[in-house]
Every structure is written in structure tokens, then in C-alpha cells.
Design a protein around this motif. Structure first.
Motif, short mmCIF file in Angstrom:
data_model
loop_
_atom_site.label_atom_id
_atom_site.label_comp_id
_atom_site.label_asym_id
_atom_site.label_seq_id
_atom_site.Cartn_x
_atom_site.Cartn_y
_atom_site.Cartn_z
N LEU A 1 6.38 4.56 13.46
CA LEU A 1 5.38 4.11 12.51
C LEU A 1 4.04 4.78 12.78
O LEU A 1 3.30 5.12 11.85
CB LEU A 1 5.23 2.60 12.65
CG LEU A 1 5.02 1.86 11.35
CD1 LEU A 1 6.12 2.14 10.35
CD2 LEU A 1 4.90 0.39 11.62
N LEU B 1 16.11 0.73 9.05
CA LEU B 1 15.05 -0.26 9.24
C LEU B 1 13.67 0.39 9.17
O LEU B 1 12.75 -0.14 8.53
CB LEU B 1 15.20 -0.95 10.60
CG LEU B 1 16.25 -2.05 10.70
CD1 LEU B 1 16.35 -2.55 12.14
CD2 LEU B 1 15.91 -3.21 9.77
N ALA C 1 12.76 1.38 5.60
CA ALA C 1 12.41 0.20 4.83
C ALA C 1 10.99 -0.24 5.17
O ALA C 1 10.20 -0.57 4.28
CB ALA C 1 13.40 -0.93 5.12
N GLY C 2 10.65 -0.21 6.47
CA GLY C 2 9.32 -0.61 6.89
C GLY C 2 8.25 0.30 6.32
O GLY C 2 7.23 -0.16 5.79
N LEU C 3 8.49 1.61 6.41
CA LEU C 3 7.50 2.56 5.88
C LEU C 3 7.34 2.41 4.37
O LEU C 3 6.23 2.41 3.84
CB LEU C 3 7.92 4.00 6.21
CG LEU C 3 7.78 4.39 7.68
CD1 LEU C 3 8.36 5.77 7.92
CD2 LEU C 3 6.32 4.35 8.10
N TYR D 1 7.94 -0.24 2.67
CA TYR D 1 7.28 -1.51 2.43
C TYR D 1 5.76 -1.34 2.52
O TYR D 1 5.00 -1.87 1.72
CB TYR D 1 7.76 -2.55 3.44
CG TYR D 1 6.95 -3.82 3.41
CD1 TYR D 1 7.21 -4.81 2.46
CD2 TYR D 1 5.90 -4.03 4.31
CE1 TYR D 1 6.46 -5.96 2.40
CE2 TYR D 1 5.15 -5.18 4.26
CZ TYR D 1 5.42 -6.14 3.31
OH TYR D 1 4.67 -7.28 3.25
N LEU D 2 5.34 -0.55 3.50
CA LEU D 2 3.90 -0.32 3.67
C LEU D 2 3.35 0.64 2.62
O LEU D 2 2.15 0.84 2.52
CB LEU D 2 3.62 0.27 5.06
CG LEU D 2 3.70 -0.68 6.23
CD1 LEU D 2 3.44 0.05 7.53
CD2 LEU D 2 2.72 -1.83 6.06
N LEU E 1 4.15 3.83 2.64
CA LEU E 1 4.03 5.14 3.28
C LEU E 1 5.28 5.98 3.08
O LEU E 1 5.30 7.15 3.44
CB LEU E 1 3.76 4.98 4.78
CG LEU E 1 2.55 4.15 5.17
CD1 LEU E 1 2.41 4.09 6.68
CD2 LEU E 1 1.29 4.72 4.55
N GLY F 1 12.68 -1.16 0.74
CA GLY F 1 11.40 -1.59 1.32
C GLY F 1 10.35 -1.79 0.25
O GLY F 1 9.60 -2.78 0.24
N LEU G 1 10.80 -4.93 -1.74
CA LEU G 1 10.33 -6.11 -1.03
C LEU G 1 8.81 -6.22 -1.12
O LEU G 1 8.26 -7.31 -1.26
CB LEU G 1 10.78 -6.08 0.43
CG LEU G 1 12.25 -6.42 0.65
CD1 LEU G 1 12.64 -6.19 2.09
CD2 LEU G 1 12.51 -7.87 0.26
N ALA H 1 8.01 -7.56 -4.38
CA ALA H 1 8.44 -8.96 -4.48
C ALA H 1 7.43 -9.89 -3.82
O ALA H 1 7.28 -11.05 -4.22
CB ALA H 1 9.81 -9.13 -3.85
N GLN H 2 6.72 -9.38 -2.81
CA GLN H 2 5.85 -10.28 -2.04
C GLN H 2 4.74 -10.87 -2.91
O GLN H 2 4.40 -12.05 -2.77
CB GLN H 2 5.25 -9.55 -0.84
CG GLN H 2 4.72 -10.56 0.17
CD GLN H 2 4.06 -9.90 1.35
OE1 GLN H 2 4.07 -8.69 1.49
NE2 GLN H 2 3.48 -10.71 2.21
N ALA I 1 12.59 -11.56 -3.43
CA ALA I 1 12.31 -11.26 -2.03
C ALA I 1 13.56 -11.39 -1.17
O ALA I 1 13.54 -11.07 0.00
CB ALA I 1 11.22 -12.18 -1.50
N GLY J 1 16.29 -7.53 0.95
CA GLY J 1 16.33 -7.80 2.38
C GLY J 1 17.75 -8.01 2.86
O GLY J 1 18.16 -7.49 3.91
#
Lengths: 264, 328, 318
Positions: free
Chosen positions: A109, A194, A197-199, A201-202, A204, A214, A217, A220-221, A231, A235
Motif C-alpha cells: 500500500l 486482497l 481490492a484494498g487499493l 477501494y481507496l 488508487l 474494491g 465496496l 456501496a459505503q 456492501a 465483499g
């Protein structure tokens, strides 16, 4: 093997989505937005009325592609580095291992953060960032396993026969650690999913309108109070994929034991 | 007075290939304060016998028969009661002093642990007693502080610590399982002498397990020869050595690399016993040694030979025992 | 021991030097004109010139690097372009959230993972073991930000017992502040706990097979006493190393989780700095976070030596 079954289903779904999805993934249908799951839309629709199931199917392609290339980068650079360190020892080994220590200080990250700060967000940058983080993992593993092989009799025999270090590495070392590397690739693949998905989500990683779990999600938030089901499904897709890959890795390891256990 | 009495001890263990028989009807008696040598090849069941007495058999193992110790059947005791016997009444010295001690605890703590656990001594009292014990086994302070860690000691010194741990609660029985196998030659003699001294001093019975006939000859009054989970010959050590009635016992002597050292005249050729130990999953119905025995006949095959008494106290489980004197 | 510390210290310094060099090259030399990146394509020439002057871009790269490293060492991290305050002030403001958050997460995951791992090892192949291993498989597979969202759904949307995000601030009192950190800490702790429990289990299984555990049992120690006094104590040595390695994952997790919960911590700061192309802040934060990973692992190496006497002194007695 549940892991194998889950992984195969995932790949099949991803391939299927390339030619067919229940609904087109990009077509916007504002009146039909935020529907709960129904017979027509099994997993409901999102804030633009797009079919969630279709987008999750297409998201699988994205996740697999990004992770595959990223793990490829990690193994493609890490394995030769590790093999080189084991074959040459001395200064080369020291440099490779220091490089490892150093890359290790930058979690995927953090390097992604640097890269996106300069080149802007995007799937390619996410791939590079995750790939860089994978290099020391493979380098370390390859070096450790190769070092113990270099002590073995059949390698010694090859050296006595006058074979060069490169030949020995290609003919004896790498084939013998292939199964170990395959297991590690499965595990890193799960981690890469994972991380992607995290990147995403951010914001990036993969950019809209391309579907990505990601990113879904993330969208969805903001709608969590309105449509909590949005949400849940992406996931679940991530979790099942990672679970399947991890189980596959465990299964492969058991299959290839006890040789693996000795090498590690 | 009989301290330990094994009656028809059978141990089987569950393996992926089905149950395997490790001990097949082992019986013997050991009187208080006496010494007993148990000799045989690796895998003959001598260590398994010791672990059965300690109640520390592997989880997959099942034991039948009786192990009477101080009048109680250890196999019938629950785990709590066994814990009060282990270390308190029966102590054990293991083969590998390099790994038998916990590397992250000081030797003083490890010696004191049993004292605190069994006797309820306070920290200070236990430490003081540990100091005395370490001194007794030849590790006197201040050169050997109880604050030392195992890695700071040599193999022989660590085995002394293990012995100090075993002596801590002054048990009635000391089981020493190959206590010198992992040590160099000079330490071997010192450790055996130490064991002999302290058992005599405290009136402890000694069960000394070894593959080395010379060790039995020099250190025990009575002995058992075990083969493939069975006792094949037993008796007073001098008696057994004089006769060596069982073909396996003679094979063992012929195969031992340094014979019996200086105490017995050597000069024989080193031999091997041909053949292999039978598969513990499928033991033959007759004499367990018949497959490797040059004296075997058809009579050996249908059922195991009953133990016969040659002279009072000297028994052998063989239909055709040697009746000449043992070769020197 | 002194030699060991010196060796590790030397490795630490080298790693930090290389890291700072790479960060500097990537952030200041590679892009050509950092000022142009920060201000975007439509920037006016005079603002660009002003920023270049402020960043000292007219000086040669080596000199700029030395000034930067010197600043890092003396605590002068420069001034944020967008916030208008020094980076040091920004960090000081936000570390009050990020550090406690990380600590709570570490405490939670350790308190959960070690007992579970020991339990699973002690009850190998029994129901408890299968249950713990299943839990850890799930814990590893769940993305932490999604787990965070599920926590918000449950505790903030349905039950409405905890806030969905934001930070009350320590000025609001200890409990209100802690409440806002609770869900984020749980979300951070779960994947860590899952990995740690697995490591603990396999480490305890390994030590349970060691001779000294059998020695302890032969002394008369009960199964439980031998487990806790001998097996677990020794098994925790490698577990500590893994906890050190996990620190970098914890940092990465913080960047995501602070964004899920809209917490004004270091992770969110770095994220916002990217959005605003504040390269000065990004550069400083990246090197600070990387340094913290390296320093934590250095400390873990030292702790390792404290826990394992074999790494401490010379031989004695022979």
C-alpha cells in the motif's frame, strides 16, 4: 478439494463474463436503481441501476488479471534474484538480501501510495505496486530452499562433473523447488486479490467505470444506510475467492509434502 | 521387597497401516535399591517399556497388563495420580542431554521446578536445594552458577543437570534411558559412575536401558535381554554373561563393536546378525527370533517358546539354548 | 550481545539510508519537476517559480537530498504546501489517533490470537482446533475494509450502539474517544489475529514435540503445566518475530481503515496528501512510515535476544 473447486468456478465465471453476463455491465438504468435482490436481478442493482451480479462477474476478471500479473512480476524478478543469491553467495547474496530488507519496509500500500502520487491512480500502477511487494517474498523463499539444495549430494555431483552454476540452477535447483514456488504463488495470489481490492477501494487501483470489487465496496459505503446489500455481495466475492485460493494452497502443500516440509 | 513388577505388559500403537505390537508380554521384577540392565537393539521395546512405566506412552499407544509400583497398578491410575508418581517416586534420565533441557530456563530453575511442584517448597528453599543437588552431581557453584542456561554447558555437564533434576525428590526408582549414548567416551564413564554413586547413596533402584553390553556388565546386578518387544533372556548379570544361553544374546555380543572393554577379554571378530526384525504389524506366531536364528528348527515356528529356568534366577525363552560357556 | 546489537544497528542504518535515497529519487528526481506535478497543468508560471524556490528545486539533486535527510534527522520535515503548516505539526496532530489505534489493535489481536493458538495446539485435531482453524481461514480471507463495513452495518446501522465513523478527539474524554476507535481497532485486529493464531498454533505444536516438554512431564508436571510453562513460553519466541513483521501490515491496514471510518490519522493524512498532490507531505510520511517499520523490526530483533538466552552470552563452563 474445495479450494480447487472454488478456484475453478471462479476462473470459469471470469471467462464466462468475457462473453456473457446476465445484463450488460455498463448500461445505466436510473429508474431501476438500488433494487433489492429479485428473480430478474439476483443480487439487486446499484445506484445507477446496473446489475450487481454482472458487475461482480466482470470484477472477477479484473481481480484475476491484476493479481496474476502482479504475482508474475514478483516471481519473475524474485525467483532469479533468490536463485542468484544462493548460487553466488558472498557479496551478491548480501546485496540481494539487503534489497529484500529494504523492499520489506514498504508494504504494497505504501509503494502504491508513492506511485499513485506521481503517476496518478490506475490498474497498471496497482499491479506494479503489488508486484514490487511480491519480489522479496519470492527472493527469500527461493534463496532459502536453493541454499539447502546446494548442500545436497546430487548437486555436489553435478559440480564435481564441472557443470556451471547457471546450468545447475536451471537443471537441478529450480525443478526441485518448483512445487514450493507453486504453493507460494497460490498464497501470494490470494494476498494480491486482497491488496488489489484494498487499493481499488481507496480509489488508487482500477478506475471507474471498469468494474472492480474494491471499487464497488467503496461506492456501496456511501449508500450503506439506503442499500446495505450492496456492501455485502462484492465483499463475499472477495472472501470466497481468497478462501478458495488459500485452501487450494494448503491442499497443494499437503499433496507435495513431505518434500516441501524439509525444504522450508 | 519388590518395588516394580511388570506383568504381561502389552503395548500396541495405532498406525496408518493398522495396529502394531511394540511390547508383547513383558514381565519382570525389580527390588528396591537393586539395579537392572535392559539391553537390546534399537526398536526392541526397551525405551517403550520405560515410557510405559512413566505413563508417558505416545497418545496413539494402548497398554494392557499390569505395572505394579509400590503396590499400585500404574496403568489403572488416573492422570493426576500419575503426576504425583512421576518425578516424585520415579524419575527418568534421557538419552539426549542436548535437547532434554529447556533452552530458555536456567538450570537452577529447572532443577528447582520439581521440588516446588511436588514438595511445595518456596522459591528460596527450592533454590537452595537445587544448589546442593547441582553440587552433588559435580557442578559446584560458583563455577557452575544455577543462573547458567543449558547452552552454556557441555553435553556431559547437561546430563549432570538432568540427573540432578531426577534426584530432586529422592525417588525410589531411577530410569536411565541410554544416558551416555550421546556423550563422548570420557564423559560416558563419569556419568555412569555418578549414576551408580547416587543411586547407592539414596538407596534408589536403577533401571538402566542401553544397547551396550559393556555398560550392563559394569553397572548392573541383574539384566534383561529384549528382542522385538519380548524378554528373551534374564538373570543375574554375571550369570547371563557366563552362559549367554539365547542365540540372540550371543549375536548381540558378537555384534558389539568394542566387546566388553577391558573387563572381559575381547579379540573376537565383529559380526552382524543376519535378517531383519519382524514387521510389528504382522508378528509370526512362533519364536520371534526364529527367522534370524541359526539354531531354529520346525519346533520353533508354531508357538512362542515358554521361558525355561536354567539355574534359579536365570531364564531363557528358547527351545534350543546354548549350553556351553559363552565365547569370550 | 553487544556485537549482535551493533550488527543489527548497522543494518538498520543502511536500510534507512537506502530507503531515503529511493524515496528521494522516486519523488523528486524521477518526476522531473515536482512543482509542476503539485500545481497541475494549469498552474501560472509565477506560482510555479515561487514553489520551485520554496522547495529549493534550483539546487542540485545531491544538495537537496542532503538538506532533506538533514532535516529528517533534526526534526525539520518542511512545510506542507496545502495545509500551510509544518509537516511535523501535521504528524504531531494525527499521531495521537494513529498510535493509540495501532496499539489497541495489537493488544486486541494478541489477546485473542495467543490463547486461541495455544488452545488449538493443545486440542490438536479435536473440535476446538477445527473451530479455531476455520475461524482463522475466514479471518485471513476477509478484506479488513469490508469487515470494517460489516461492523459499521451491524453496530452503527442496525444496533446503533457505536458511531459509524469520525473521531471524538481525546479532548472529549477518554471513553468517548475510545468508543470511536473501538470498531476500527477490531477491524484492524481481526486479520492480524487470524495469522498470529495460526503461527502460535504451529509453533506450540512444534515445541510440544520437543524433548524438554517430555522432561517436564517426566518431572511430574501435569499436561497443562508442561504446556504453559515449557511449550508456550518457548513457542512465543518465533511468534514475537511474526508480530514484528505484522507491523508493516498494520500500517497498511491503518491507511485503509482510517479511510473507512473517516478518522483523521496519519493514514488518512497520507491519502489526502496524495489527492492534493502535496508531494512534500507524501515524501515525508512515506519515509517516516518505512522508518517505523524498520525500527520496529530492529526492536523485535533485540527482544528476540532477550527472550532467547542462546543469543545472549558466550559459552561457560567448558
Amino acid at each position: 478439494m474445495i479450494g480447487l473447486a472454488v478456484t475453478l468456478v471462479l476462473v470459469a465465471v471470469a471467462l464466462l463474463s468475457l462473453v456473457w453476463t446476465p445484463y450488460p455491465i455498463a448500461v445505466i438504468d436510473v429508474p431501476g436503481k438500488l433494487q433489492p435482490p429479485s428473480a430478474e436481478h439476483w443480487l439487486g442493482t446499484d445506484q445507477f441501476g446496473r446489475d450487481v451480479l454482472s458487475r461482480i462477474m466482470a470484477g472477477a476478471v479484473n481481480s484475476i488479471a491484476v493479481s496474476l500479473v502482479a504475482v508474475g512480476i514478483g516471481a519473475g524478478i524474485g525467483v532469479p534474484l533468490g536463485a542468484l543469491a544462493a548460487a553466488r553467495r558472498g557479496l551478491v547474496e548480501e546485496v540481494v538480501m539487503r534489497f529484500n530488507d529494504f523492499t520489506f519496509a514498504f508494504p504494497a500500500l505504501l509503494s502504491a501510495v508513492m506511485i499513485t502520487a506521481l503517476f496518478g491512480p490506475g490498474a497498471v500502477n496497482a499491479i506494479v505496486a503489488i508486484g514490487i511487494f511480491n519480489i522479496p517474498v519470492f527472493a527469500r523463499l527461493t534463496r532459502g530452499a536453493a541454499l539447502s539444495l546446494w548442500q545436497r549430494d546430487f548437486v555436489l555431483a553435478a559440480r564435481v562433473a564441472g557443470r556451471g552454476r547457471t546450468r545447475i540452477t536451471l537443471d537441478h535447483i529450480l525443478p526441485n523447488i518448483a512445487s514450493l514456488l507453486i504453493v507460494q504463488m497460490t498464497i501470494q495470489f490470494a494476498l494480491a486479490i486482497l491488496a488489489e481490492a484494498g487499493l481499488s477501494y481507496l480509489g488508487l487501483g482500477t478506475q471507474p467505470p471498469n468494474p472492480s470489487w474494491g471499487k464497488m465496496l467503496n461506492e456501496a459505503q456511501t449508500l450503506m444506510f439506503l442499500a446495505p446489500q450492496l456492501a455485502v455481495f462484492p465483499g463475499l466475492a472477495i472472501m470466497i475467492t481468497v478462501l478458495g485460493l488459500n485452501l487450494l494452497g494448503d491442499g497443494l502443500r499437503d499433496l507435495l509434502d513431505p518434500r516441501l516440509r524439509r525444504l522450508r | 521387597m519388590t518395588l516394580l513388577s511388570l506383568q504381561d505388559l502389552r503395548v500396541t500403537i495405532d498406525t496408518p497401516d493398522g495396529p502394531a505390537t511394540l511390547l508383547d508380554g513383558v514381565s519382570f521384577e525389580l527390588a528396591a535399591g537393586q539395579s537392572l540392565g535392559v539391553v537390546g537393539e534399537s526398536g526392541c521395546g526397551k525405551s517403550m517399556t520405560a515410557l510405559a512405566v512413566m505413563g508417558l506412552l505416545p497418545a496413539a499407544a494402548r497398554a494392557q497388563g499390569q505395572i505394579l509400583f509400590e503396590g499400585r497398578d500404574l496403568l489403572a491410575l488416573d492422570e493426576d495420580a500419575l503426576c504425583r508418581v512421576r518425578g516424585r517416586r520415579i524419575a527418568m534420565v534421557f538419552q539426549e542431554p542436548m535437547t532434554a533441557l529447556n533452552p530458555v530456563k536456567t538450570i537452577g530453575d529447572q532443577v528447582a521446578e520439581g521440588l516446588r511442584w511436588h514438595l511445595g517448597l518456596g522459591r528460596g528453599a527450592a533454590e537452595a536445594r537445587a544448589l546442593t543437588l547441582l553440587q552433588r552431581v559435580g557442578l559446584p557453584a560458583p563455577r557452575f552458577s544455577p543462573q547458567l542456561y543449558p547452552h552454556q554447558l557441555s553435553g556431559g555437564q547437561r546430563q549432570r543437570v538432568v540427573i540432578a533434576m531426577a534426584l530432586a525428590c529422592e525417588p525410589a526408582l531411577l530410569i536411565a534411558d541410554e544416558p551416555t549414548t550421546a556423550l563422548d567416551v570420557t564423559s560416558q564413564a563419569e556419568i555412569l559412575d555418578l549414576i551408580a554413586e547416587v543411586t547407592a547413596e539414596l538407596g534408589m533402584a536403577l533401571m538402566l536401558i542401553t544397547h551396550d553390553l559393556a555398560v550392563v556388565w559394569q553397572n548392573t546386578a541383574a539384566m534383561l535381554v529384549m528382542y522385538a518387544g519380548c524378554v528373551v533372556e534374564r538373570g543375574a548379570t554375571a550369570e547371563v554373561f557366563a552362559r549367554m544361553a539365547h542365540p540372540y544374546t550371543r549375536g548381540l555380543l558378537a555384534a558389539s563393536p568394542h566387546g566388553l572393554d577391558a573387563d572381559l577379554p575381547s579379540g573376537h571378530r565383529l559380526a552382524t546378525i543376519p535378517g531383519q526384525v519382524p514387521d510389528p504389524h504382522q508378528r509370526p506366531p512362533g519364536c520371534i527370533f526364529a527367522g534370524r536364528c541359526r539354531r531354529a528348527a520346525d519346533a520353533c515356528l508354531p508357538r512362542p517358546p515358554a521361558e525355561r529356568t536354567l539355574v534359579p534366577g536365570h531364564g531363557v525363552a528358547c527351545l534350543f539354548p546354548h549350553d556351553d560357556e559363552a565365547p569370550a | 550481545m553487544a556485537l549482535f546489537v551493533l550488527q543489527r544497528l548497522a543494518a538498520l542504518v543502511v536500510t534507512l539510508l537506502v530507503a531515503s535515497l529511493v524515496v528521494f529519487l522516486v519523488m523528486e528526481v524521477l518526476p522531473g519537476d515536482p512543482a509542476a506535478i503539485m500545481l497541475g497543468v494549469n498552474a501560472r508560471e509565477d506560482t510555479l517559480a515561487a514553489l520551485r524556490a520554496e522547495m529549493g528545486l534550483d539546487k542540485p539533486a545531491l544538495e537537496r537530498y542532503l538538506i532533506w535527510v538533514g532535516g529528517l534527522l533534526t526534526g525539520d520535515l518542511g512545510r506542507s504546501y496545502t495545509y500551510g503548516v509544518t509537516v511535523w505539526e501535521l504528524v504531531g496532530e494525527r499521531i495521537g489517533l494513529s498510535l493509540p489505534l495501532a496499539l489497541i489493535a495489537i493488544v486486541l489481536s494478541t489477546a485473542l490470537a495467543i490463547p486461541l493458538g495455544v488452545l488449538a495446539a493443545a486440542k490438536r485435531n479435536k473440535a476446538a482446533d477445527v473451530g479455531v482453524m476455520g475461524f482463522t481461514q475466514l479471518g485471513i480471507a476477509i478484506p479488513n475494509f469490508w469487515f470494517a463495513m460489516l461492523l459499521i452495518l451491524l453496530f452503527a446501522v442496525y444496533w446503533r450502539v457505536l458511531p459509524a465513523g469520525g473521531f471524538a478527539g481525546w479532548d472529549a474524554g477518554f471513553w468517548p474517544a475510545l468508543q470511536t476507535l473501538l470498531l476500527p481497532a477490531v477491524a484492524l485486529a481481526l486479520p492480524q489475529a487470524a495469522i498470529l493464531a495460526r503461527v502460535t498454533r504451529s509453533s506450540v505444536l512444534e515445541t510440544l514435540g520437543e524433548d524438554y516438554v517430555r522432561t517436564a512431564r517426566a518431572k511430574g508436571l501435569s499436561r497443562r503445566a508442561a504446556l504453559w510453562r515449557h511449550a508456550v513460553r518457548n513457542a512465543l519466541i518465533p511468534v514475537v518475530t511474526i508480530m514484528g513483521l505484522q507491523f508493516s501490515f498494520l500500517l497498511a491496514g491503518t491507511i485503509i481503515i482510517e479511510n473507512v471510518f473517516y478518522l483523521p490519522g496519519l493514514g488518512r493524512l497520507i491519502f489526502q496528501a496524495i489527492a492534493q498532490r502535496d508531494l512534500i507531505v507524501v515524501k515525508d510520511l512515506v519515509i517516516l512510515l518505512a522508518a517505523s517499520v524498520v525500527v520496529v523490526n530492529f526492536l523485535v530483533d533485540l527482544l528476540y535476544a532477550v527472550l532467547d538466552p542462546r543469543l545472549r552470552g558466550a559459552r561457560h563452563g567448558l
